[in-house]
Design a protein around this motif. Structure first.
Motif, short mmCIF file in Angstrom:
data_model
loop_
_atom_site.label_atom_id
_atom_site.label_comp_id
_atom_site.label_asym_id
_atom_site.label_seq_id
_atom_site.Cartn_x
_atom_site.Cartn_y
_atom_site.Cartn_z
N PRO A 140 -34.49 6.66 -30.12
CA PRO A 140 -34.72 6.34 -28.72
C PRO A 140 -35.26 7.54 -27.93
N LEU A 141 -36.58 7.64 -27.83
CA LEU A 141 -37.18 8.70 -27.03
C LEU A 141 -37.20 8.35 -25.54
N CYS A 142 -37.18 7.09 -25.23
CA CYS A 142 -37.10 6.63 -23.84
C CYS A 142 -35.75 7.05 -23.26
N PRO A 143 -35.74 7.73 -22.10
CA PRO A 143 -34.47 8.17 -21.52
C PRO A 143 -33.48 7.03 -21.25
N PHE A 144 -33.99 5.89 -20.84
CA PHE A 144 -33.07 4.77 -20.59
C PHE A 144 -32.43 4.30 -21.88
N ALA A 145 -33.24 4.06 -22.91
CA ALA A 145 -32.70 3.59 -24.19
C ALA A 145 -31.71 4.61 -24.75
N LYS A 146 -32.04 5.89 -24.64
CA LYS A 146 -31.14 6.93 -25.12
C LYS A 146 -29.80 6.87 -24.39
N SER A 147 -29.83 6.61 -23.08
CA SER A 147 -28.58 6.53 -22.31
C SER A 147 -27.72 5.36 -22.77
N VAL A 148 -28.35 4.25 -23.14
CA VAL A 148 -27.59 3.11 -23.65
C VAL A 148 -26.89 3.48 -24.95
N PHE A 149 -27.61 4.16 -25.84
CA PHE A 149 -27.00 4.59 -27.10
C PHE A 149 -25.88 5.61 -26.84
N ASP A 150 -26.10 6.53 -25.91
CA ASP A 150 -25.09 7.55 -25.60
C ASP A 150 -23.79 6.92 -25.09
N LYS A 151 -23.90 5.83 -24.35
CA LYS A 151 -22.73 5.18 -23.75
C LYS A 151 -22.05 4.18 -24.68
N ASN A 152 -22.69 3.87 -25.82
CA ASN A 152 -22.17 2.83 -26.70
C ASN A 152 -22.12 3.31 -28.15
N PRO A 153 -21.04 4.01 -28.53
CA PRO A 153 -20.94 4.53 -29.90
C PRO A 153 -21.03 3.45 -30.98
N ASP A 154 -20.72 2.20 -30.63
CA ASP A 154 -20.78 1.13 -31.61
C ASP A 154 -22.22 0.81 -32.03
N LEU A 155 -23.20 1.41 -31.36
CA LEU A 155 -24.61 1.19 -31.72
C LEU A 155 -25.17 2.32 -32.60
N HIS A 156 -24.40 3.34 -32.81
CA HIS A 156 -24.89 4.54 -33.49
C HIS A 156 -25.27 4.31 -34.96
N ASP A 157 -24.85 3.21 -35.55
CA ASP A 157 -25.19 2.95 -36.95
C ASP A 157 -26.70 2.80 -37.18
N VAL A 158 -27.44 2.48 -36.12
CA VAL A 158 -28.89 2.29 -36.28
C VAL A 158 -29.70 3.51 -35.82
N LEU A 159 -29.02 4.54 -35.33
CA LEU A 159 -29.74 5.73 -34.86
C LEU A 159 -30.31 6.52 -36.02
N PHE A 160 -31.49 7.08 -35.78
CA PHE A 160 -32.11 7.98 -36.75
C PHE A 160 -31.74 9.39 -36.41
#
Length: 93
Positions: A73-93
């Motif tokens: 997530p290079l987009c600041p908004f998308a990155k903020s969603v991932f930062d606030k939701n650890p349950d989504l971290h499984d798909v992070l690169f």
């Protein structure tokens, strides 16, 4: 609200539509065959505060899980969603 995905050979987007009105758009680029880079998210001002952006990110996460790919997530908004939701971290690169 409906979220549509258009996936082209090297780019794609998720578009949120509510009663034939574009509520939001989130674009991404493919990086190889196993990763997408979310580069931009925009929400129609008429839909501000209705979780349109977050719902598009969640749709991208569902796509990543189904397709067994990762998201950068290079987009600041998308990155903020991932930062606030650890349950989504499984798909992070």
């Amino acid at each position: 609200m409906k979220i549509e995905q258009v996936n082209e050979s090297n780019k794609g987007y998720f578009k949120a539509i509510d009663t034939n009105t574009k509520a939001g758009l989130m674009t991404y680029s493919w990086a190889g065959t196993d990763k997408i880079i979310i580069d931009h998210t925009e929400v129609n001002p008429d839909f501000k505060g209705q979780n349109v952006g977050k719902n598009m990110v969640l749709e991208a996460v569902a796509f990543a899980r189904k397709s067994n790919i990762k998201i950068l997530p290079l987009c600041p908004f998308a990155k903020s969603v991932f930062d606030k939701n650890p349950d989504l971290h499984d798909v992070l690169f």
